[in-house]
Scaffold this motif. Structure first.
Motif, PDB file in Angstrom:
ATOM      1  N   ASP A 135       2.991  -1.780   4.241  1.00 30.42           N
ATOM      2  CA  ASP A 135       2.379  -0.454   4.139  1.00 30.42           C
ATOM      3  C   ASP A 135       3.472   0.603   4.076  1.00 30.42           C
ATOM      4  O   ASP A 135       4.203   0.816   5.041  1.00 30.42           O
ATOM      5  CB  ASP A 135       1.473  -0.218   5.363  1.00 30.42           C
ATOM      6  CG  ASP A 135       0.556   0.972   5.127  1.00 30.42           C
ATOM      7  OD1 ASP A 135       0.681   1.630   4.078  1.00 30.42           O
ATOM      8  OD2 ASP A 135      -0.299   1.235   6.000  1.00 30.42           O
ATOM      9  N   ASN A 180       0.818  -1.205   0.000  1.00 30.64           N
ATOM     10  CA  ASN A 180       0.000   0.000   0.000  1.00 30.64           C
ATOM     11  C   ASN A 180       0.854   1.257   0.000  1.00 30.64           C
ATOM     12  O   ASN A 180       1.842   1.354   0.711  1.00 30.64           O
ATOM     13  CB  ASN A 180      -0.907   0.034   1.233  1.00 30.64           C
ATOM     14  CG  ASN A 180      -1.721   1.311   1.255  1.00 30.64           C
ATOM     15  OD1 ASN A 180      -2.385   1.637   0.268  1.00 30.64           O
ATOM     16  ND2 ASN A 180      -1.635   2.047   2.354  1.00 30.64           N
ATOM     17  N   THR A 181       0.434   2.230  -0.817  1.00 29.91           N
ATOM     18  CA  THR A 181       1.103   3.540  -0.802  1.00 29.91           C
ATOM     19  C   THR A 181       0.092   4.656  -0.537  1.00 29.91           C
ATOM     20  O   THR A 181       0.473   5.824  -0.513  1.00 29.91           O
ATOM     21  CB  THR A 181       1.797   3.831  -2.153  1.00 29.91           C
ATOM     22  OG1 THR A 181       0.800   4.052  -3.167  1.00 29.91           O
ATOM     23  CG2 THR A 181       2.704   2.690  -2.581  1.00 29.91           C
ATOM     24  N   VAL A 182      -1.175   4.302  -0.360  1.00 33.45           N
ATOM     25  CA  VAL A 182      -2.229   5.297  -0.186  1.00 33.45           C
ATOM     26  C   VAL A 182      -2.325   5.668   1.301  1.00 33.45           C
ATOM     27  O   VAL A 182      -2.454   4.780   2.143  1.00 33.45           O
ATOM     28  CB  VAL A 182      -3.586   4.740  -0.672  1.00 33.45           C
ATOM     29  CG1 VAL A 182      -4.707   5.746  -0.458  1.00 33.45           C
ATOM     30  CG2 VAL A 182      -3.499   4.316  -2.130  1.00 33.45           C
ATOM     31  N   PRO A 183      -2.251   6.975   1.636  1.00 35.24           N
ATOM     32  CA  PRO A 183      -2.250   7.364   3.046  1.00 35.24           C
ATOM     33  C   PRO A 183      -3.649   7.455   3.672  1.00 35.24           C
ATOM     34  O   PRO A 183      -3.808   8.107   4.688  1.00 35.24           O
ATOM     35  CB  PRO A 183      -1.542   8.726   3.026  1.00 35.24           C
ATOM     36  CG  PRO A 183      -1.829   9.283   1.683  1.00 35.24           C
ATOM     37  CD  PRO A 183      -2.020   8.131   0.739  1.00 35.24           C
ATOM     38  N   ALA A 207       2.773   3.796   3.165  1.00 33.40           N
ATOM     39  CA  ALA A 207       2.182   5.123   3.311  1.00 33.40           C
ATOM     40  C   ALA A 207       2.671   5.768   4.605  1.00 33.40           C
ATOM     41  O   ALA A 207       3.096   5.089   5.531  1.00 33.40           O
ATOM     42  CB  ALA A 207       0.663   5.013   3.314  1.00 33.40           C
ATOM     43  N   SER A 208       2.620   7.099   4.649  1.00 33.68           N
ATOM     44  CA  SER A 208       3.025   7.805   5.869  1.00 33.68           C
ATOM     45  C   SER A 208       2.131   7.357   7.022  1.00 33.68           C
ATOM     46  O   SER A 208       0.998   6.920   6.822  1.00 33.68           O
ATOM     47  CB  SER A 208       2.842   9.320   5.689  1.00 33.68           C
ATOM     48  OG  SER A 208       3.117   9.700   4.365  1.00 33.68           O
TER      49      SER A 208
END
Lengths: 291, 291
Positions: free
Chosen positions: B240, B217-220, B242-243
């Protein structure tokens, strides 16, 4: 499929859990000795021992990757102790029974009754090629772990263009590395060129490694000599994938302060499940061909 | 080049060692506070302290990635303690002096004298794209370490096609994975298709992940919901990127027994040297543009 076939597994490591499950999926009847501690991970396998086993209908015996040692013992990771297989006990199996091992050992080659029926799968080209996939992933993992720079934009030099060398090229290119390959055969050099990698010909190696960031050896002879190591930048990482004792002068690498590691057996380490599937696939193929 | 420029580094981690060396290679005069324990790794840097420093000719101050905390402290990995920078002390630098930080913090945004002169490099697109390279290598390392199968032949699902998502595609394809990417914009879906990856459109995600082996996952935003996790095979690995707090329902993943890991800050972990080079490159560019 192996419907109607019976297979006996004697000892083995994590790869053999998947091997057992796969053989069972191929519909073989699977007996196993030396898996007491792995019972909960195994489906449809008959855990047995040397006394209880009825040998008449066994079509294949599968030994550990390491085979049998000089005294006839099989390594068993999921058992208290190694398993002793005497020649007398082995000779009681049917005449058509195949004997699979990872590597041939002196003890195995002296089993005269099994002449022509022993298959050392690590000697097979197909197994070596399939295994080169997890080997290369292991090498990539080590390269990322043991450097403080990215593989992307690095100069990666591969020594040898055999079963592992060929598999190394594309993944490293996919990561953005600048890949060079050292080989001696002209057809290999042509294929390296076709693969968008830089060719390194005999006699050019020392000059070629001067800007190398990651050196990966697959040649099982001493090729990474003190002269080669001296030409490497000091922060170069050397990964030796060749069989023991490898092709790197580790003594000199240490003296020079260049990080060098011998990394055999990566498939069992990084992908035991895939490694087990590879073995199951090859065992099935060989058993079909011997019918 | 930064000939004639003076730069002050205050605190920082392993990336900053390379950053200092690079700025020095760019011919800047480099002062550093908080690097007492790293002296032997540094060339051509003037180690100083807040009292001794002459501020008149400093053109840029570089704070740690984490900036200054609510009380004005800068993290310093190579020092006994954090470094306290008061607003009064900062205001004594020349009017043209730039202030670089990794992230903007409330303390920094209240420094009224520096309005328009603070550069948070982690907010910059170019830094995020350069940093996506070591991030992806870190993700590959984790994927190899935390699965017992090869990436080769695995189904790898990438969520998001932004700065990191775009970088993920080619390396995983180079390793032989079957890559799918979830995105919402039509131009992104077109680019995913063009990249030889499988597109996953909105509303198809749950169906698409049923055979997924590695989900990245890269979606925050919370996108890996319990419904998505329930659809995954149990031996799927979730990474994951994402930030914080990430986009994965970690509570539910744990409950379901799916291995899930939040992996931010991979560049500093897997490639501090490259990460330092990236920062130096961007600082040089920004300083030129501000001239």
């Amino acid at each position: 499929m192996l419907t109607g076939k019976s297979v006996l597994i004697v000892g083995g490591d994590a790869r053999y859990i998947e091997l057992i499950n796969q053989l069972s999926l191929f519909d073989a009847t699977v007996y196993a000795i030396g898996f007491e501690e792995a019972e909960e991970n195994l489906d449809n396998v008959i855990l047995t021992n040397q006394k209880r086993l009825v040998k008449d209908h066994i079509d294949a015996i599968i030994l550990p990757i390491t085979g049998l040692d000089q005294d006839g013992y099989a390594d068993a990771h999921f058992n208290d102790s190694s398993i002793h297989l005497t020649e007398e006990w082995l000779n009681e199996f049917p005449d058509h029974c195949l004997l699979f091992t990872g590597i041939m050992t002196p003890y195995l080659s002296e089993l005269s009754e099994f002449t022509g029926r022993i298959i050392a799968f690590m000697d097979r080209d197909d197994v070596a090629i399939y295994n080169s996939i997890p080997t290369v992933e292991g090498a990539i993992m080590l390269a990322i772990q043991h450097t403080d720079f990215t593989i992307h934009s690095s100069n990666v030099t591969i020594l040898g263009f055999g079963r592992v060398g060929k598999t190394l090229v594309r993944p490293f290119q996919g990561l953005g590395a600048k890949v060079s390959v050292y080989a001696r055969r002209n057809d290999d050099l042509a294929r390296i060129y076709e693969s968008h990698a830089t060719t390194i010909e005999e006699g050019q190696l020392i000059e070629a490694v001067k800007g190398c960031n990651i050196l990966i050896n697959t040649v099982p002879d001493l090729i990474v000599t003190p002269n080669v190591i001296r030409a490497l930048p000091e922060d170069c990482l050397i990964i030796d994938l060749a069989s023991k004792p490898g092709g790197v002068d580790f003594r000199y690498a240490k003296k020079r302060g260049v990080d060098a590691m011998l990394a055999p057996s990566l498939p069992g380490m990084v992908a035991p499940k895939t490694a087990g599937k590879i073995l199951a696939h090859v065992i099935q193929t060989v058993m079909h061909n011997h019918e």
